[in-house]
Design a protein around this motif. Structure first.
Motif, PDB file in Angstrom:
ATOM      1  N   PRO A 155      11.094  -0.150  -0.911  1.00  0.00           N
ATOM      2  CA  PRO A 155      10.782   1.176  -0.356  1.00  0.00           C
ATOM      3  C   PRO A 155      11.822   1.663   0.646  1.00  0.00           C
ATOM      4  N   GLN A 156      12.450   0.737   1.383  1.00  0.00           N
ATOM      5  CA  GLN A 156      13.430   1.150   2.383  1.00  0.00           C
ATOM      6  C   GLN A 156      14.637   1.839   1.753  1.00  0.00           C
ATOM      7  N   GLU A 157      14.905   1.567   0.472  1.00  0.00           N
ATOM      8  CA  GLU A 157      15.998   2.241  -0.224  1.00  0.00           C
ATOM      9  C   GLU A 157      15.653   3.700  -0.491  1.00  0.00           C
ATOM     10  N   VAL A 158      14.369   4.023  -0.466  1.00  0.00           N
ATOM     11  CA  VAL A 158      13.906   5.380  -0.735  1.00  0.00           C
ATOM     12  C   VAL A 158      13.675   6.146   0.557  1.00  0.00           C
ATOM     13  N   ILE A 159      13.109   5.468   1.557  1.00  0.00           N
ATOM     14  CA  ILE A 159      12.648   6.161   2.759  1.00  0.00           C
ATOM     15  C   ILE A 159      13.245   5.622   4.048  1.00  0.00           C
ATOM     16  N   GLY A 160      14.039   4.565   3.967  1.00  0.00           N
ATOM     17  CA  GLY A 160      14.627   3.979   5.160  1.00  0.00           C
ATOM     18  C   GLY A 160      13.798   2.831   5.707  1.00  0.00           C
ATOM     19  N   LYS A 161      14.319   2.173   6.723  1.00  0.00           N
ATOM     20  CA  LYS A 161      13.642   1.004   7.305  1.00  0.00           C
ATOM     21  C   LYS A 161      12.538   1.451   8.256  1.00  0.00           C
ATOM     22  N   ILE A 162      11.383   1.718   7.679  1.00  0.00           N
ATOM     23  CA  ILE A 162      10.220   2.164   8.438  1.00  0.00           C
ATOM     24  C   ILE A 162       9.128   1.115   8.295  1.00  0.00           C
ATOM     25  N   PRO A 163       8.479   0.721   9.384  1.00  0.00           N
ATOM     26  CA  PRO A 163       7.380  -0.247   9.271  1.00  0.00           C
ATOM     27  C   PRO A 163       6.306   0.251   8.307  1.00  0.00           C
ATOM     28  N   LEU A 164       5.686  -0.689   7.610  1.00  0.00           N
ATOM     29  CA  LEU A 164       4.694  -0.360   6.591  1.00  0.00           C
ATOM     30  C   LEU A 164       3.635   0.606   7.114  1.00  0.00           C
ATOM     31  N   GLU A 165       3.123   0.352   8.305  1.00  0.00           N
ATOM     32  CA  GLU A 165       2.022   1.154   8.837  1.00  0.00           C
ATOM     33  C   GLU A 165       2.451   2.571   9.222  1.00  0.00           C
ATOM     34  N   GLU A 166       3.766   2.826   9.273  1.00  0.00           N
ATOM     35  CA  GLU A 166       4.252   4.163   9.653  1.00  0.00           C
ATOM     36  C   GLU A 166       4.701   4.993   8.452  1.00  0.00           C
ATOM     37  N   ILE A 167       4.705   4.416   7.270  1.00  0.00           N
ATOM     38  CA  ILE A 167       5.151   5.154   6.086  1.00  0.00           C
ATOM     39  C   ILE A 167       4.062   6.119   5.619  1.00  0.00           C
TER      40      ILE A 167
END
Length: 288
Positions: A155-167
């Motif tokens: 997922p980080q390749e799509v939306i960046g390095k965001i913690p799971l709970e903040e996506i």
């Protein structure tokens, strides 16, 4: 063991599934269900794992809820999960009781499972040999067993390095997720084997297998052609400059026909990781 992997979906050889006819639906309802009695153990399990193997790290993953084939179109229903939850559910010593609770509560053995979607591929060289890598003893799963190149869409390749709970699910673009599914397996081959991406064909999706020994964790499998010979690939691998060189210790090449003839009765079968067995099962079905 013969039943370490099972086929969830197989694509017949008469159908060509690629990025252009793959569709994903991403919704929060496709996330795993929370198990109030068990979930408190997940963090404790993770802390123990990290103490035993400091090389492992957490990260967000796509969770496969369901997959279907309609005509010549593939659909995957995806949620989000993480590697920590995978080790604390699918890979937990309590995975069987979690599966039973899922059936009891939701008529679904996977309801409480993390089920991160993996990717793997039969990669064929110009001399018709498939690549297999011997996993390092540091790998959390199937250490020192032979596997096909593979890993996970990120997922980080799509939306960046965001913690799971903040996506926010609404911010995940469906088409970019599909692209990541196909890009990820190419990236894994490049990073694990050390071949240039220009030498690899576009992946041909052949199905989804479930790893029984990992609580039915799913993996999407592909066929990829490489424009290099097995000798050329071996030379590149032995340079050791690949991004994920530490994940494997050796490479071997197996004739395509030998791969198609592999069964639980053959000597090589017992040396394979469950994920490799699932990939081979789908490859044989696709060529059947």
């Amino acid at each position: 063991m013969e039943n370490e992997s099972i086929v969830l979906l197989s694509v017949p050889c008469t159908q060509q599934i690629c990025e252009s006819n793959t569709h994903v639906v991403i919704k929060e309802k496709f996330n795993r269900r929370r198990h109030h009695a068990h979930d408190q153990q997940i963090n404790a399990n993770w802390d123990k794992r990290v103490r035993e193997n400091p090389k492992i790290f957490n990260g967000t993953k796509f969770r496969l809820s369901s997959v279907s084939l309609s005509g010549n179109a593939l659909r995957l229903d995806l949620g989000l999960t993480c590697y920590k939850d995978f080790l604390g559910t699918n890979w937990s010593e309590n995975s069987k009781s979690l599966a039973n609770d899922g059936v009891r509560d939701f008529q679904d053995s996977q309801a409480y499972m993390s089920d991160p979607l993996g990717v793997g591929a039969i990669v064929l060289t110009t001399d018709n040999k498939a690549m297999f890598l011997k996993r390092s003893k540091h790998c959390a799963e199937a250490p020192e067993l032979w596997d096909v190149p593979g890993g996970h869409p990120e997922p980080q390749e799509v939306i960046g390095k965001i913690p799971l709970e903040e996506i926010k699910m609404s911010e995940l673009n469906d088409q970019r997720v599909v692209r990541e599914l196909y890009d990820s397996i190419l990236r894994e081959v490049v990073d694990e084997v050390n071949v240039p991406i220009s030498s690899l064909s576009q992946p041909n999706f052949i199905g989804v297998a479930q790893n029984i020994s990992a609580g039915k964790r799913p993996s999407s499998e592909f066929i990829i052609s490489c424009s290099l010979s097995s000798t050329e690939v071996r030379d590149l691998y032995n340079k050791g400059s690949q991004e994920e060189a530490e994940e494997s210790t050796h490479i071997q090449f197996v004739d395509r026909e030998t791969v198609l003839d592999l069964t639980p009765d053959t000597d090589m079968w017992s040396t394979l990781a469950p994920s490799a067995k699932g990939c081979i099962m789908l490859y044989k079905l696709h060529n059947g």
